[in-house]
Scaffold this motif. Structure first.
Motif, PDB file in Angstrom:
ATOM      1  N   SER A   3       4.293  -4.262   0.576  1.00 41.55           N
ATOM      2  CA  SER A   3       3.340  -5.305   0.962  1.00 41.55           C
ATOM      3  C   SER A   3       2.238  -4.616   1.744  1.00 41.55           C
ATOM      4  O   SER A   3       2.487  -4.043   2.814  1.00 41.55           O
ATOM      5  CB  SER A   3       4.012  -6.352   1.854  1.00 41.55           C
ATOM      6  OG  SER A   3       5.033  -7.002   1.157  1.00 41.55           O
ATOM      7  N   LEU A   4       1.025  -4.644   1.205  1.00 37.66           N
ATOM      8  CA  LEU A   4      -0.101  -3.978   1.854  1.00 37.66           C
ATOM      9  C   LEU A   4      -0.704  -4.882   2.913  1.00 37.66           C
ATOM     10  O   LEU A   4      -0.861  -6.084   2.705  1.00 37.66           O
ATOM     11  CB  LEU A   4      -1.163  -3.602   0.820  1.00 37.66           C
ATOM     12  CG  LEU A   4      -0.724  -2.638  -0.278  1.00 37.66           C
ATOM     13  CD1 LEU A   4      -1.837  -2.456  -1.296  1.00 37.66           C
ATOM     14  CD2 LEU A   4      -0.326  -1.309   0.309  1.00 37.66           C
ATOM     15  N   GLU A   5      -1.035  -4.282   4.060  1.00 41.67           N
ATOM     16  CA  GLU A   5      -1.710  -5.011   5.121  1.00 41.67           C
ATOM     17  C   GLU A   5      -3.191  -5.095   4.773  1.00 41.67           C
ATOM     18  O   GLU A   5      -3.742  -4.179   4.160  1.00 41.67           O
ATOM     19  CB  GLU A   5      -1.495  -4.305   6.453  1.00 41.67           C
ATOM     20  CG  GLU A   5      -0.038  -4.231   6.864  1.00 41.67           C
ATOM     21  CD  GLU A   5       0.207  -3.361   8.084  1.00 41.67           C
ATOM     22  OE1 GLU A   5      -0.737  -2.716   8.583  1.00 41.67           O
ATOM     23  OE2 GLU A   5       1.361  -3.321   8.534  1.00 41.67           O
ATOM     24  N   GLY A   6      -3.842  -6.172   5.145  1.00 39.78           N
ATOM     25  CA  GLY A   6      -5.224  -6.404   4.767  1.00 39.78           C
ATOM     26  C   GLY A   6      -6.237  -5.485   5.428  1.00 39.78           C
ATOM     27  O   GLY A   6      -7.213  -5.078   4.820  1.00 39.78           O
ATOM     28  N   GLY A   8      -2.168   0.088   6.063  1.00 41.69           N
ATOM     29  CA  GLY A   8      -0.783  -0.038   6.488  1.00 41.69           C
ATOM     30  C   GLY A   8      -0.024  -0.786   5.412  1.00 41.69           C
ATOM     31  O   GLY A   8      -0.591  -1.579   4.655  1.00 41.69           O
ATOM     32  N   ALA A   9       1.278  -0.535   5.316  1.00 36.76           N
ATOM     33  CA  ALA A   9       2.114  -1.218   4.336  1.00 36.76           C
ATOM     34  C   ALA A   9       3.533  -1.302   4.873  1.00 36.76           C
ATOM     35  O   ALA A   9       3.915  -0.572   5.783  1.00 36.76           O
ATOM     36  CB  ALA A   9       2.088  -0.493   2.999  1.00 36.76           C
ATOM     37  N   VAL A  10       4.300  -2.227   4.281  1.00 30.27           N
ATOM     38  CA  VAL A  10       5.704  -2.394   4.631  1.00 30.27           C
ATOM     39  C   VAL A  10       6.516  -2.332   3.339  1.00 30.27           C
ATOM     40  O   VAL A  10       6.180  -3.003   2.357  1.00 30.27           O
ATOM     41  CB  VAL A  10       5.950  -3.752   5.333  1.00 30.27           C
ATOM     42  CG1 VAL A  10       7.415  -3.945   5.660  1.00 30.27           C
ATOM     43  CG2 VAL A  10       5.089  -3.873   6.576  1.00 30.27           C
ATOM     44  N   ALA A  28       2.010   4.251   5.576  1.00 31.04           N
ATOM     45  CA  ALA A  28       0.564   4.270   5.329  1.00 31.04           C
ATOM     46  C   ALA A  28       0.347   4.531   3.843  1.00 31.04           C
ATOM     47  O   ALA A  28       1.081   5.310   3.227  1.00 31.04           O
ATOM     48  CB  ALA A  28      -0.096   5.353   6.164  1.00 31.04           C
ATOM     49  N   VAL A  29      -0.650   3.878   3.271  1.00 31.56           N
ATOM     50  CA  VAL A  29      -0.965   4.046   1.855  1.00 31.56           C
ATOM     51  C   VAL A  29      -2.416   4.475   1.725  1.00 31.56           C
ATOM     52  O   VAL A  29      -3.318   3.752   2.151  1.00 31.56           O
ATOM     53  CB  VAL A  29      -0.738   2.743   1.056  1.00 31.56           C
ATOM     54  CG1 VAL A  29      -1.145   2.924  -0.396  1.00 31.56           C
ATOM     55  CG2 VAL A  29       0.710   2.295   1.161  1.00 31.56           C
ATOM     56  N   LYS A  30      -2.621   5.657   1.158  1.00 32.53           N
ATOM     57  CA  LYS A  30      -3.970   6.144   0.898  1.00 32.53           C
ATOM     58  C   LYS A  30      -4.284   5.873  -0.561  1.00 32.53           C
ATOM     59  O   LYS A  30      -3.544   6.283  -1.448  1.00 32.53           O
ATOM     60  CB  LYS A  30      -4.069   7.644   1.196  1.00 32.53           C
ATOM     61  CG  LYS A  30      -5.475   8.169   1.075  1.00 32.53           C
ATOM     62  CD  LYS A  30      -5.557   9.580   1.597  1.00 32.53           C
ATOM     63  CE  LYS A  30      -6.999   9.988   1.780  1.00 32.53           C
ATOM     64  NZ  LYS A  30      -7.113  11.268   2.463  1.00 32.53           N
TER      65      LYS A  30
END
Length: 157
Positions: free
Chosen positions: A79-82, A95-97, A106-108
């Motif tokens: 789930s990606l943070e906005g 950020g992601a969970v 973290a997602v790049k």
């Protein structure tokens, strides 16, 4: 001590089958080969010996199963943070969970549209190599998701 023929074949299979990627060779080695042998991945035997010694000391860090292509998408597992954590010339970091474990990461995200095919292959090769790195002072890549337009690199946070 030299590797046995069976050990060379086993290591060769691991190196050539790395993360499900197509066989790659360095440009200098590839140019010196004929077209019939260029599809065969033949790493340097001394390098294979060194890899075996390292694996005996610290174990193997698998990359297989952590590099995903369509139809599997990053939103299947995270789930990606906005709000972005940051951005730079190579991409934006969000950020992601993890949906499975609840782990923060973290997602790049890197755009592939408009990038030359050779540069895409170089980028993917570097990402595959980074999947095998494990060092206390380097953020570890946990998974990679590739689509036609983007590469999403999931890292520890």
């Amino acid at each position: 001590p030299r590797l046995s023929a069976d050990m060379c074949k086993a290591v060769d299979a691991v190196v050539c089958g790395f993360a499900g990627a197509p066989n790659r060779t360095s440009s200098t080695r590839a140019s010196s080969r004929s077209s019939s042998s260029s599809s065969r991945c033949r790493p340097d035997p001394d390098l294979l010996e060194a890899q075996c010694r390292v694996e005996k000391r610290v174990g193997r860090i698998p990359a297989e199963g952590r590099y995903h292509r369509l139809p599997r998408d990053i939103t299947d597992d995270y789930s990606l943070e906005g709000k972005p954590l940051g951005s730079g010339c190579s991409g934006t970091v969000y950020g992601a969970v993890c949906k499975r474990t609840g782990t923060l990461c973290a997602v790049k995200s890197l755009r592939l549209q408009g990038v030359e095919e050779r540069r895409k292959q170089d980028l993917i090769g570097e990402v595959e190599a980074c999947l095998t790195m494990d060092h206390p002072h380097v953020a570890r890549l946990t998974e990679v998701y590739e689509s036609d337009a983007m590469v999403h690199i999931v890292m520890e946070r």
